[in-house]
Scaffold this motif. Structure first.
Motif, PDB file in Angstrom:
ATOM      1  N   ILE A  97       0.850  -1.186   0.000  1.00  0.00           N
ATOM      2  CA  ILE A  97       0.000   0.000   0.000  1.00  0.00           C
ATOM      3  C   ILE A  97       0.889   1.240   0.000  1.00  0.00           C
ATOM      4  N   GLY A 126       3.746  -0.945   3.672  1.00  0.00           N
ATOM      5  CA  GLY A 126       3.347   0.385   3.225  1.00  0.00           C
ATOM      6  C   GLY A 126       4.556   1.231   2.892  1.00  0.00           C
ATOM      7  N   TRP A 276      -5.553   2.141  -8.355  1.00  0.00           N
ATOM      8  CA  TRP A 276      -4.938   0.853  -8.618  1.00  0.00           C
ATOM      9  C   TRP A 276      -5.090   0.497 -10.089  1.00  0.00           C
TER      10      TRP A 276
END
Length: 303
Positions: A97, A126, A276
């Motif tokens: 992420i 992340g 995305w």
């Protein structure tokens, strides 16, 4: 290998139950199927695993050694199958992420912690960077999803709005406004604002210009080549004030207080969106998107 895992499972079951009949019942297969598979296994390895009688089966000395060695092989094989099935369903594997704001508090932190608790077998990582670097990471596949504050050019990427968070004033503890529980935009007209040139500084600058230019004069905004943390660390010296997103309020700095900002219509918010690639085949990404959709009562479709 001259034998297969199924044959080993049948032999282990027969050893555990002391009977081909009881083993076949436990595995829900025909007794003849199980007994033939074990006999074929014995022929392949060149030795009897079991002594057979009307009462059932008992292991030979060599058979007991063979079954002892076979148990971890079967367990590992079943573990590998379960792992691959979980990865195919997004319950294992990894998820990267990207984000361009702090996550010491707020919805993004809560969402990531909630996802980790619900999917403990998925490796979640992340990375915080400017939107340009994050979008490039999406393009190369290094990042599965980027969660960004404000708008970003997203040609070729799927974009969906996720949630809003409050806009927060970071004030020196001895500032006149620090005694207030809420700060209004009009209270900030004559302040000097210190913002990072990196994300999300430009978005916050645009918010300030949109809110405070209406008062008749441009706000005093200083963009610094310094991190968000470095700017907040010096606010206690009375150099100015800063504006941050709610996600950054979990970190505390000496002589700095946080106060929510209100406008004429109520609390000031900034929006977050997810970006995305629709051709990203990572099943964990689809599960994460479903998790976000359900958690925040959203309605976008997931391929």
């Amino acid at each position: 290998m001259p034998f297969d895992i199924r044959q080993l499972r049948y032999a282990i079951a027969a050893a555990d139950h002391g009977s081909f009949y009881r083993a076949s019942r436990a595995l829900d297969v025909e007794q003849s199927t199980l007994s033939r598979a074990v006999l074929k296994l014995e022929r392949v390895i060149g030795n009897n695993i079991f002594n057979r009688s009307q009462a059932g089966v008992t292991m030979t000395i060599a058979g007991a050694q063979f079954i002892r060695a076979a148990r971890p092989m079967v367990a590992n094989a079943e573990k590998m199958v379960a792992m691959m099935r979980a990865a195919g369903q997004g319950r294992a594997g990894g998820l990267m992420i990207g984000h361009n704001t702090a996550i010491s508090a707020g919805h993004l932190r809560a969402t990531m912690l909630g996802w980790r608790a619900a999917n403990p077998d998925v490796e979640i990582d992340g990375v915080e960077a400017d939107r340009g670097a994050l979008l490039a990471g999406l393009d190369t596949g290094e990042i599965d999803i980027a969660i960004l504050v404000g708008e970003a050019g997203h040609a070729g990427f799927r974009r969906e709005g996720f949630w809003n968070e409050r806009v927060i004033a970071a004030l020196p503890a001895d500032h006149a406004l620090a005694a207030s529980e809420v700060v209004h935009w009009t209270d900030l007209r004559r302040e000097r604002f210190l913002l990072p040139a990196a994300d999300p500084g430009p978005e916050i600058r645009d918010i300030l210009l949109g809110r405070l230019m209406m008062a008749g004069e441009p706000p005093d905004i200083r963009m610094h080549q310094a991190s968000r943390e470095a700017i907040l660390s010096v606010l206690g010296g009375g150099l100015g004030v800063s504006i941050i997103c709610e996600g950054g309020t979990g970190a505390r700095y000496p002589d700095v207080v946080y106060r929510p900002i209100r406008g004429e219509q109520g609390p000031a918010f900034v929006s977050y969106s997810g970006y995305w690639r629709e051709d990203n085949g990572n099943p964990a990404l689809r599960r994460f998107l479903a998790f976000v959709r359900n958690r925040h009562a959203l309605s976008f479709d997931i391929p």
